[in-house]
Enzyme design. Structure first.
Site, PDB file in Angstrom:
ATOM      1  N   HIS A  48       0.827  -1.209   0.000  1.00 14.35           N
ATOM      2  CA  HIS A  48       0.000   0.000   0.000  1.00 14.35           C
ATOM      3  C   HIS A  48       0.862   1.261   0.000  1.00 14.35           C
ATOM      4  O   HIS A  48       2.044   1.250   0.375  1.00 14.35           O
ATOM      5  CB  HIS A  48      -0.925   0.004   1.229  1.00 14.35           C
ATOM      6  CG  HIS A  48      -0.177   0.059   2.527  1.00 14.35           C
ATOM      7  ND1 HIS A  48       0.351   1.219   3.056  1.00 14.35           N
ATOM      8  CD2 HIS A  48       0.144  -0.915   3.411  1.00 14.35           C
ATOM      9  CE1 HIS A  48       0.953   0.967   4.187  1.00 14.35           C
ATOM     10  NE2 HIS A  48       0.844  -0.333   4.439  1.00 14.35           N
ATOM     11  N   GLU A 104      -2.714  -6.781   7.840  1.00 13.12           N
ATOM     12  CA  GLU A 104      -1.340  -6.790   8.346  1.00 13.12           C
ATOM     13  C   GLU A 104      -1.256  -7.572   9.661  1.00 13.12           C
ATOM     14  O   GLU A 104      -2.270  -7.806  10.338  1.00 13.12           O
ATOM     15  CB  GLU A 104      -0.882  -5.338   8.565  1.00 13.12           C
ATOM     16  CG  GLU A 104       0.508  -5.148   9.151  1.00 13.12           C
ATOM     17  CD  GLU A 104       1.629  -5.707   8.285  1.00 13.12           C
ATOM     18  OE1 GLU A 104       1.645  -6.936   8.066  1.00 13.12           O
ATOM     19  OE2 GLU A 104       2.502  -4.918   7.874  1.00 13.12           O
TER      20      GLU A 104
END
Length: 206
Positions: free
Chosen positions: A9, A83
């Site tokens: 990202h 994550e």
């Protein structure tokens, strides 16, 4: 043969300030991160992506949304691809927790990949949840798929997929907006490139 493209990202303010994010911090992209998302989109303009997948966290969704819109594809997001949970370390400046991180990394490098910090997840647990979801996606009738994920998660997945082992996940480099390309022949993964950043035209090269 399946072409697997992966992107980390774009930048958030936590990245810019060098603070641990993890699964419990749901930050949006900053201006640099939005620009990185556009740079990724431009690089993949002529790549025949058939499916765009992200985690359930804003920074991943916002990066992937830019690409999905360009490809006229629906974005699919999964919490299984979030994550790693860094527990009590999340949100803290890395400069304040260097000893904690050093201990974590030493434990993992020694092979203790079941170890986690207080309130967090271990690499083994993260790989199990994320790999199960990824394998479900790769089992679909697609030949070109893009995953927009997170730094530690990329290290965890790729270290196993490329047969380094979780204890060597530090060998996988990552930076915001970086791209990876793997190929899967239903037996093994092969890396085409890792941590590609030269598409980030406006960014300082890593």
């Amino acid at each position: 043969m399946i072409n697997i493209y992966l992107a980390r990202h774009g930048e958030t303010e936590y990245n810019r300030r060098n603070q641990i994010q993890g699964r419990g911090i749901d930050a949006s992209l900053n201006e640099t991160g939005l620009r990185q998302a556009r740079d990724i989109t431009g690089f993949l303009q002529d790549t025949p992506i058939q499916k765009v997948v992200s985690s359930s966290l804003k920074r991943s969704i916002e990066t992937a949304s830019e690409i999905a819109r360009n490809k006229k594809l629906d974005l699919v997001s999964y919490a299984d691809l979030d994550e790693m949970d860094f527990g009590h370390l999340e949100g803290k400046p890395i400069s304040n927790i260097e000893d904690d991180l050093k201990e974590l990394h030493q434990r993992w490098k020694s092979g203790d990949v079941e170890h986690s910090c207080r309130g967090g997840e271990s690499p083994a647990v993260v790989f199990d949840r994320a790999n199960k979801r990824a394998q479900m996606i790769l089992g679909q009738n697609i030949h070109n798929v893009l995953f927009v994920l997170h730094g530690r998660l990329l290290r965890i997945l790729l270290s196993q997929w490329l047969q380094y082992g979780l204890h060597q996940m530090h060998r996988i480099p990552h930076s915001n907006g970086a791209l990876y390309h793997l190929q899967w022949n239903n037996t093994e993964f092969e890396a085409v490139y890792l941590n590609k950043t030269d598409h980030l035209f406006n960014e300082q090269k890593n």
